[in-house]
Design a protein around this motif. Structure first.
Motif, PDB file in Angstrom:
ATOM      1  N   GLN A   1     -35.988 -98.111 -43.381  1.00 48.81           N
ATOM      2  CA  GLN A   1     -36.377 -99.386 -42.774  1.00 48.81           C
ATOM      3  C   GLN A   1     -35.959-100.566 -43.667  1.00 48.81           C
ATOM      4  O   GLN A   1     -35.673-101.644 -43.165  1.00 48.81           O
TER       5      GLN A   1
ATOM      6  N   GLU B   1     -34.387-104.520 -32.251  1.00 51.26           N
ATOM      7  CA  GLU B   1     -34.129-104.733 -33.688  1.00 51.26           C
ATOM      8  C   GLU B   1     -32.780-105.442 -33.860  1.00 51.26           C
ATOM      9  O   GLU B   1     -32.642-106.376 -34.647  1.00 51.26           O
TER      10      GLU B   1
ATOM     11  N   GLY C   1     -36.719 -98.442 -26.091  1.00 54.84           N
ATOM     12  CA  GLY C   1     -35.511 -98.631 -26.907  1.00 54.84           C
ATOM     13  C   GLY C   1     -35.702 -99.688 -27.980  1.00 54.84           C
ATOM     14  O   GLY C   1     -35.250-100.828 -27.848  1.00 54.84           O
ATOM     15  N   LEU C   2     -36.390 -99.289 -29.081  1.00 56.62           N
ATOM     16  CA  LEU C   2     -36.658-100.260 -30.156  1.00 56.62           C
ATOM     17  C   LEU C   2     -35.381-100.774 -30.806  1.00 56.62           C
ATOM     18  O   LEU C   2     -35.311-101.929 -31.221  1.00 56.62           O
ATOM     19  N   VAL C   3     -34.371 -99.902 -30.887  1.00 55.98           N
ATOM     20  CA  VAL C   3     -33.142-100.305 -31.569  1.00 55.98           C
ATOM     21  C   VAL C   3     -32.542-101.557 -30.916  1.00 55.98           C
ATOM     22  O   VAL C   3     -32.056-102.459 -31.614  1.00 55.98           O
TER      23      VAL C   3
ATOM     24  N   GLY D   1     -26.116 -91.195 -42.175  1.00 54.59           N
ATOM     25  CA  GLY D   1     -27.358 -90.404 -42.156  1.00 54.59           C
ATOM     26  C   GLY D   1     -28.540 -91.315 -41.879  1.00 54.59           C
ATOM     27  O   GLY D   1     -28.387 -92.440 -41.384  1.00 54.59           O
TER      28      GLY D   1
ATOM     29  N   GLU E   1     -33.975 -94.313 -21.384  1.00 54.62           N
ATOM     30  CA  GLU E   1     -34.629 -94.969 -22.522  1.00 54.62           C
ATOM     31  C   GLU E   1     -35.882 -95.681 -22.019  1.00 54.62           C
ATOM     32  O   GLU E   1     -35.776 -96.718 -21.358  1.00 54.62           O
TER      33      GLU E   1
ATOM     34  N   GLY F   1     -30.027 -94.446 -34.433  1.00 55.38           N
ATOM     35  CA  GLY F   1     -30.986 -93.643 -33.659  1.00 55.38           C
ATOM     36  C   GLY F   1     -30.908 -92.179 -33.998  1.00 55.38           C
ATOM     37  O   GLY F   1     -30.124 -91.757 -34.853  1.00 55.38           O
ATOM     38  N   ARG F   2     -31.733 -91.430 -33.303  1.00 53.56           N
ATOM     39  CA  ARG F   2     -31.752 -89.985 -33.522  1.00 53.56           C
ATOM     40  C   ARG F   2     -30.494 -89.364 -32.918  1.00 53.56           C
ATOM     41  O   ARG F   2     -29.874 -89.928 -32.031  1.00 53.56           O
TER      42      ARG F   2
ATOM     43  N   GLY G   1     -25.446 -94.382 -37.303  1.00 47.66           N
ATOM     44  CA  GLY G   1     -26.553 -94.198 -38.255  1.00 47.66           C
ATOM     45  C   GLY G   1     -27.679 -93.372 -37.678  1.00 47.66           C
ATOM     46  O   GLY G   1     -27.978 -93.445 -36.499  1.00 47.66           O
TER      47      GLY G   1
ATOM     48  N   GLY H   1     -36.185 -91.636 -38.257  1.00 48.63           N
ATOM     49  CA  GLY H   1     -34.739 -91.534 -38.022  1.00 48.63           C
ATOM     50  C   GLY H   1     -34.177 -90.140 -38.132  1.00 48.63           C
ATOM     51  O   GLY H   1     -32.994 -89.939 -37.963  1.00 48.63           O
TER      52      GLY H   1
ATOM     53  N   ILE I   1     -31.143 -94.035 -42.046  1.00 45.20           N
ATOM     54  CA  ILE I   1     -31.149 -95.353 -42.688  1.00 45.20           C
ATOM     55  C   ILE I   1     -32.613 -95.779 -42.832  1.00 45.20           C
ATOM     56  O   ILE I   1     -33.360 -95.762 -41.843  1.00 45.20           O
TER      57      ILE I   1
ATOM     58  N   ARG J   1     -29.692 -86.919 -25.239  1.00 41.20           N
ATOM     59  CA  ARG J   1     -30.004 -87.983 -24.278  1.00 41.20           C
ATOM     60  C   ARG J   1     -29.696 -89.390 -24.809  1.00 41.20           C
ATOM     61  O   ARG J   1     -29.696 -90.368 -24.076  1.00 41.20           O
ATOM     62  N   LYS J   2     -29.411 -89.482 -26.103  1.00 40.53           N
ATOM     63  CA  LYS J   2     -29.073 -90.791 -26.680  1.00 40.53           C
ATOM     64  C   LYS J   2     -27.641 -91.216 -26.326  1.00 40.53           C
ATOM     65  O   LYS J   2     -27.259 -92.359 -26.562  1.00 40.53           O
TER      66      LYS J   2
HETATM   67  N1  UDP Z   1     -34.521 -95.448 -37.125  1.00 42.22           N
HETATM   68  C1  UDP Z   1     -34.538 -95.591 -38.491  1.00 42.22           C
HETATM   69  N2  UDP Z   1     -33.546 -95.006 -39.228  1.00 42.22           N
HETATM   70  C2  UDP Z   1     -32.553 -94.283 -38.658  1.00 42.22           C
HETATM   71  C3  UDP Z   1     -32.538 -94.142 -37.246  1.00 42.22           C
HETATM   72  C4  UDP Z   1     -33.548 -94.736 -36.507  1.00 42.22           C
HETATM   73  O1  UDP Z   1     -35.433 -96.236 -39.063  1.00 42.22           O
HETATM   74  O2  UDP Z   1     -31.708 -93.782 -39.382  1.00 42.22           O
HETATM   75  C5  UDP Z   1     -35.565 -96.128 -36.322  1.00 42.22           C
HETATM   76  C6  UDP Z   1     -35.024 -97.302 -35.533  1.00 42.22           C
HETATM   77  O3  UDP Z   1     -34.860 -98.418 -36.369  1.00 42.22           O
HETATM   78  C7  UDP Z   1     -36.088 -97.475 -34.468  1.00 42.22           C
HETATM   79  C8  UDP Z   1     -36.535 -96.038 -34.207  1.00 42.22           C
HETATM   80  O4  UDP Z   1     -36.098 -95.253 -35.330  1.00 42.22           O
HETATM   81  O5  UDP Z   1     -37.173 -98.246 -34.944  1.00 42.22           O
HETATM   82  C9  UDP Z   1     -35.927 -95.465 -32.937  1.00 42.22           C
HETATM   83  O6  UDP Z   1     -36.621 -95.979 -31.831  1.00 42.22           O
HETATM   84  P1  UDP Z   1     -36.025 -96.056 -30.368  1.00 42.22           P
HETATM   85  O7  UDP Z   1     -37.108 -96.574 -29.484  1.00 42.22           O
HETATM   86  O8  UDP Z   1     -34.749 -96.829 -30.354  1.00 42.22           O
HETATM   87  O9  UDP Z   1     -35.650 -94.553 -30.000  1.00 42.22           O
HETATM   88  P2  UDP Z   1     -36.527 -93.201 -29.925  1.00 42.22           P
HETATM   89  O10 UDP Z   1     -36.365 -92.539 -31.251  1.00 42.22           O
HETATM   90  O11 UDP Z   1     -37.940 -93.579 -29.626  1.00 42.22           O
HETATM   91  O12 UDP Z   1     -35.899 -92.417 -28.830  1.00 42.22           O
END
Ligand code: UDP
Length: 415
Positions: free
Chosen positions: A297, A325, A320-322, A293, A317, A231-232, A260, A23, A295, A236-237
Motif C-alpha cells: 500500500q 485508487e 473495483g477499488l483499483v 509482484g 466487478e 490486482g489479483r 502488478g 494483493g 505492491i 475473472r480479472k
Molecule cells: N492491491 C494491493 N497490492 C497489489 C494488488 C492489489 O494492495 O499488489 C490492492 C488494490 O490496491 C486494491 C485491492 O487490492 O485496494 C483490490 O481491490 P479490487 O476491489 O480492485 O479487487 P478485488 O481484489 O476485490 O477483486
C-alpha cells in the motif's frame, strides 16, 4: 454480567483478513474495505472488533490497529489457508468462537456488519441467537459471478440460497453501486432493504506523488507510455484481455506494461500468473512488460503516479477499488463496462468503458487516451474530483455510521 454497549460493533470477514498483506492469494478489495471502514468508524467513536479466521500459526490472535479498532483471529478448522469455497463447514465454529469471545470480554455486539456470503451466514445466526442487528455487504454475488465462469463449484447452491436468505432477512444490505443493487433485485430477490453506500479510497495517500518523482523512483523512462494493471491474478480479472489489447496497440513500441499483484510461486494465484506470463512470451512482449509482484500500500501511490492509464479489464466487478485508487491519483481508467465500474468510471469524462473480453475495443480505448495527452490530463483531473466528492473512506464511514445509529434505535428482535 454481560453488558450491551451501543458503541461496540463487530465487522465479520471470515475469509478476508483485514490485517493481512493485500494483493496476493485471495486477499484483495474485501480485506481493504473491512480494514479501512473499521479504522474510519473507530475514528468516529465506534469500538470496532473485526473478526476473521486464523489461517497460519504465525498470525497473531489479536492485532490492534488503532485505539478502538482491532482484528481478532478465531480458530475455526485447521490453522492454514483454506480456499473460500471450502470454508462453509467451519462456519458453526466461527459462531461458537464469537459467542465465547463475547462471554469472555463481557460485550454483546448489538450490531454486526458481515462481508461476503460466508460471513452473512454467521451474522444470520447471531441475529437469531441474540438479536444482533445485521448489515451485510456482498462484495460479490454468486448469481452474477457464476455467469462469468466456466466451472461452477460444488458450493454454488448453498451460496445462492444463503445470499437470498440474507437479502430477505438482514436489517440492511449495503450495495456498493446502483448496478449491484439492480443485480440483487433482478437476480436474487425482490424482498429486503437495500441502501447504496459505495466503497472508498484514501484521498490523502493517492494523488500525492508527482509523475516525475514516481518514474524516477521506479526507474521508468520519462517518455514511456505506461499502462498499469493492479490486482489479483484471477481469471475473472481479465488480465489476458489487457495483454492482447496492448499487443494490438498502435503505440505498442512506446508502451511499458506493468502488471502488478500476485504472490510467490505455488500459491493459489500461481496458475493464472503462469498463464499470463506464457501469453506475454508468446506475443513477444516480455521486453516491455514487468511483473513487480505484490505492491504494498505504501508503494502503490508511486505506481499509479507513474502511469498514463490504468486498465481494469474484469469480466465481472462488483465495485473495483483499483479504479478509484487510479482516479484518486489523477489517472484515467479504461475499464470493462460491467458492475461497479459503470458507476465509478464516467465514459469520456474520467476514462472509457469497453465490452468485457473485447481486446480490440480495449486497444482502441488505450490508444485514444495515450495519443491525446491534454485529454488524458483533463480526464485525470475529473477523475480525482469525482473520487474526492464521492469515494473517500471518511465519507463512506459517515454514511455507515448514520445507518448503524438509525438501526440501533430500533428494538432488537430475538427469534
Ligand atoms: N492491491 C494491493 N497490492 C497489489 C494488488 C492489489 O494492495 O499488489 C490492492 C488494490 O490496491 C486494491 C485491492 O487490492 O485496494 C483490490 O481491490 P479490487 O476491489 O480492485 O479487487 P478485488 O481484489 O476485490 O477483486
Amino acid at each position: 454480567m454481560v453488558t450491551t454497549s451501543k458503541k461496540h460493533i463487530a465487522l465479520i470477514s471470515v475469509h478476508g483478513d483485514p490485517a493481512i498483506e493485500i494483493g496476493k492469494e485471495e486477499a484483495g478489495g474485501q480485506n481493504v474495505y473491512v480494514r479501512q471502514v473499521g479504522e474510519a468508524l473507530a475514528k468516529q467513536g465506534w469500538h470496532v472488533d473485526m473478526f476473521t479466521r486464523k489461517a497460519s500459526p504465525d498470525q497473531l490472535d489479536i492485532v490492534e490497529h488503532s485505539p478502538n479498532c482491532r482484528t481478532i483471529r478465531l480458530t475455526a478448522g485447521p490453522v492454514e489457508f483454506i480456499p473460500r469455497d471450502n470454508l462453509f463447514e467451519y462456519l458453526p465454529t466461527v459462531v461458537e468462537q464469537i459467542l465465547k469471545f463475547q462471554q469472555e470480554s463481557g460485550v454483546t455486539y448489538p450490531l454486526v456488519h458481515t462481508n461476503y456470503w460466508l460471513s452473512s451466514w454467521v451474522g444470520m445466526q447471531l441475529k437469531k441467537i441474540q438479536g444482533s442487528k445485521q448489515v451485510h455487504t456482498y462484495h460479490s454475488l454468486g448469481a452474477v459471478k457464476y455467469q462469468s465462469v466456466t466451472t461452477i463449484p460444488l458450493i454454488a447452491a448453498t451460496r445462492l440460497a444463503t445470499e437470498k436468505a440474507v437479502l430477505e432477512t438482514a436489517d440492511r444490505i449495503v450495495a456498493t453501486s446502483p448496478q449491484e443493487k439492480e443485480h440483487m433485485r433482478t437476480m436474487v430477490s425482490t424482498k429486503g432493504n437495500i441502501d447504496i453506500i459505495p466503497c472508498g479510497t484514501d484521498v490523502r495517500r493517492y494523488g500525492s506523488i508527482k509523475r516525475q518523482e514516481a518514474r524516477a523512483k521506479l526507474g521508468i523512462n520519462p517518455d514511456a507510455k505506461v499502462v498499469l494493471y493492479v490486482g489479483r491474478f484471477d481469471y475473472r480479472k481479465g488480465i489476458e484481455t489487457l495483454v492482447r489489447a496492448v499487443n494490438l496497440s498502435q503505440l505498442r513500441s512506446n508502451i511499458q506494461l506493468i502488471i502488478g499483484g500476485g504472490s510467490r510461486p505455488n500459491q493459489s494465484d500461481g496458475i493464472e500468473r503462469d498463464r499470463i506470463e506464457r501469453i506475454v512470451d508468446e506475443l513477444g512482449m516480455r521486453e516491455f512488460t514487468t511483473f513487480p509482484g505484490r505492491i504494498s500500500q505504501q508503494e502503490l501511490p508511486y505506481y499509479y503516479g507513474a502511469a498514463d492509464v490504468c486498465v481494469v479489464p474484469s469480466h465481472y466487478e462488483p465495485f473495483g477499488l483499483v479504479a478509484i485508487e487510479a482516479m484518486a491519483s489523477g489517472i484515467p481508467v479504461v475499464a470493462s463496462d460491467v458492475g461497479g465500474l459503470q458507476f465509478t468510471v464516467v465514459p469520456k469524462e474520467t476514462g472509457l468503458l469497453c465490452p468485457p473480453q473485447d481486446e480490440v475495443a480495449f486497444a482502441g480505448a488505450i490508444d485514444s487516451i495515450l495519443s491525446i495527452p491534454e485529454w488524458r490530463l483533463e480526464m485525470g483531473q475529473n477523475a480525482r474530483a469525482r473520487v474526492e466528492k464521492m469515494f473517500s473512506w471518511d465519507g463512506v464511514a459517515t454514511q455507515l455510521s448514520e445507518l448503524y445509529t438509525q438501526l440501533l434505535k430500533q428494538p432488537a428482535e430475538v427469534a
